[in-house]
Design a protein around this motif. Structure first.
Motif, mmCIF file in Angstrom:
data_model
loop_
_atom_site.group_PDB
_atom_site.id
_atom_site.type_symbol
_atom_site.label_atom_id
_atom_site.label_comp_id
_atom_site.label_asym_id
_atom_site.label_seq_id
_atom_site.Cartn_x
_atom_site.Cartn_y
_atom_site.Cartn_z
ATOM 1 N N ASP A 207 23.458 -30.180 22.365
ATOM 2 C CA ASP A 207 22.055 -30.507 22.116
ATOM 3 C C ASP A 207 22.006 -32.007 21.878
ATOM 4 N N VAL A 209 19.947 -35.712 21.844
ATOM 5 C CA VAL A 209 18.671 -36.405 21.673
ATOM 6 C C VAL A 209 18.881 -37.896 21.929
ATOM 7 N N LEU A 262 14.030 -30.674 22.382
ATOM 8 C CA LEU A 262 15.172 -30.088 23.080
ATOM 9 C C LEU A 262 14.768 -28.926 23.974
ATOM 10 N N ASN A 298 16.641 -36.375 11.710
ATOM 11 C CA ASN A 298 17.292 -35.415 10.819
ATOM 12 C C ASN A 298 16.351 -34.287 10.411
ATOM 13 N N SER A 301 13.870 -33.535 14.886
ATOM 14 C CA SER A 301 14.377 -33.428 16.259
ATOM 15 C C SER A 301 15.400 -32.317 16.456
ATOM 16 N N PHE A 302 16.198 -32.021 15.422
ATOM 17 C CA PHE A 302 17.238 -31.005 15.560
ATOM 18 C C PHE A 302 16.891 -29.706 14.837
ATOM 19 N N ASN A 308 17.111 -26.530 18.782
ATOM 20 C CA ASN A 308 18.505 -26.677 18.379
ATOM 21 C C ASN A 308 19.204 -25.325 18.318
ATOM 22 N N ASP A 314 25.880 -31.270 18.410
ATOM 23 C CA ASP A 314 24.653 -32.052 18.233
ATOM 24 C C ASP A 314 24.978 -33.538 18.317
ATOM 25 N N ILE A 343 25.669 -33.871 13.010
ATOM 26 C CA ILE A 343 25.096 -34.600 14.153
ATOM 27 C C ILE A 343 25.890 -35.884 14.370
#
Length: 400
Positions: A207, A209, A262, A298, A301-302, A308, A314, A343
């Motif tokens: 995943d 970004v 994602l 943090n 996005s995930f 995710n 990640d 991540i």
């Protein structure tokens, strides 16, 4: 005829067993003149014996006249030689060498199992060899190899060799064999556990970004950055069972309204086309707040709701071109929070306005920092794209 075939099969099996035992060899503890068993295990090591050495010998010397002073030696030994030494423990006519509390004593014993000389008590038959093996130090158990097969010749005991093989269409990342080695009183594997995965690229199993600095002034340079993004995206397969890729822009503020999550697109070409809709926003200050961006990544996005997935690596690739602005959130501290959450952070500094010292702290590791001093004009060079891909694919075995 049938009985003769059975006999031949048994003979072949016997030969295979004999050859296998000769190739693998016996494993013994080895130390010289140790004070006691604990001292032996601390200073000694595990030794793979030569083919001719089919016994483990323990020699215990005690000088009662000066202490007593004990010296223990453990080593590999030829079986006949070890047996001859053992016979000298109790000879007739009071000529025994193994005589406790009689000035000087030399006791020897032999055993024929792996690590059977773990304890000197084996000499007197007090400790069972099987029990010694069970209580001896062991390496951590090898977990199941996803998309592959593991075979260990001695489980997780010292001296064990574990070999790894991947299924069809998968590549092995990491060592093909691990050996359980003794380090003083601890047993550890010789290297990190490998993994099996499809070739990366095009399979990323991640995943990912991209965070893109939109504070760039030149529209021409902005187009070059978008071209780099599209080149990176089209390198990988995007889909529910492949990689998922998201994009977020930022400057002095995060472009949350235009963020591509994602799970926004499930194909490579759709996502590459969406890159064309991204717009640059130089802003009044023409600078960036990286701490604010990392906090957004943090928190948002995930997220699972934004696509995710578990068991996928990640990664955040942050591309920045603008000068850093004063902000409440420290980029280095915020980046550490991302890494603590599993991540990986890769930073790409473009041009002369960026603060490379700040970016080094953000990346956390030197190998995850890329500097493009020539600015956006040179960002399209293949070497920079290749470096980003190598970082993304170079740590395939690291999973959350």
């Amino acid at each position: 005829m049938r009985s003769s075939v059975i006999v031949v099969i048994w003979i072949i099996c016997y030969v295979i067993v004999v050859i296998t035992s000769l190739v693998e060899g016996l494993i013994c503890y080895e130390c010289w003149n140790a004070k006691n068993d604990e001292d032996c295990r601390r200073k000694g090591k595990v030794r793979l014996c030569e083919k001719s050495q089919t016994a483990c010998q323990t020699t215990e010397r005690v000088d009662y006249a000066w202490g007593p002073i004990t010296k223990i030696t453990k080593n590999c030994k030829q079986a006949r030689a070890c047996q001859n030494n053992f016979r000298q423990n109790k000879r007739k006519r009071n000529n025994s060498q193994c005589r406790y509390f009689k000035n000087q004593s030399v006791c020897r014993c032999c055993c024929i199992d792996d690590l059977c000389n773990f304890d000197s008590d084996t000499c007197t038959g007090v400790t069972d060899a099987k029990l010694l093996r069970e209580n001896s130090p062991k390496c951590p158990k090898i977990r199941r190899l996803r998309n592959g097969v593991v075979s260990c010749d001695r489980n997780n005991n010292p001296g064990s060799n574990c070999r790894f093989r991947c299924k069809k269409f998968h590549d092995l990342h990491g060592p093909g064999m691990l050996r359980c080695e003794m380090d003083k009183l601890e047993a550890t594997w010789s290297d990190k556990m490998p993994c099996c995965s499809k070739p990366c690229p095009p399979h990323g199993n991640m995943d990912l970004v991209f965070a893109v600095d939109s504070s760039i002034e030149s529209e021409e340079n902005w187009e070059k950055i978008k071209e780099l993004l599209k080149d990176l995206i089209t390198t990988f397969l995007v889909g529910p069972r492949e990689s998922r890729i998201g994009i977020v822009t930022y400057n002095e503020k995060v472009g949350a309204d235009s963020e591509i999550f994602l799970n926004s697109y499930n194909s490579t070409m759709q996502l590459a086309s969406a890159v064309n809709t991204l717009r640059s926003h130089p802003g009044p200050t023409r600078g960036t707040r990286i701490g604010q961006l990392l906090d957004h990544v943090n928190r948002v996005s995930f997220l699972k709701s934004n696509g995710n997935r578990r068991r996928y690596r990640d990664i955040l690739v942050m591309l920045t071109t603008g000068a850093p602005l004063k902000e409440k959130l420290d980029p280095k501290t915020t980046a550490k929070l991302l890494r603590d959450n599993g991540i990986d952070v890769v930073t790409v500094g473009v041009g002369s306005y960026v603060d490379m010292k700040q970016l080094r702290g953000t990346a956390g590791f030197k190998k995850r920092l890329i500097e493009i001093p020539g600015g956006a004009q040179t960002i399209g060079e293949s070497k920079f794209k290749d470096r980003i891909i190598n970082i993304i694919c170079g740590e395939t075995c690291e999973r959350r």
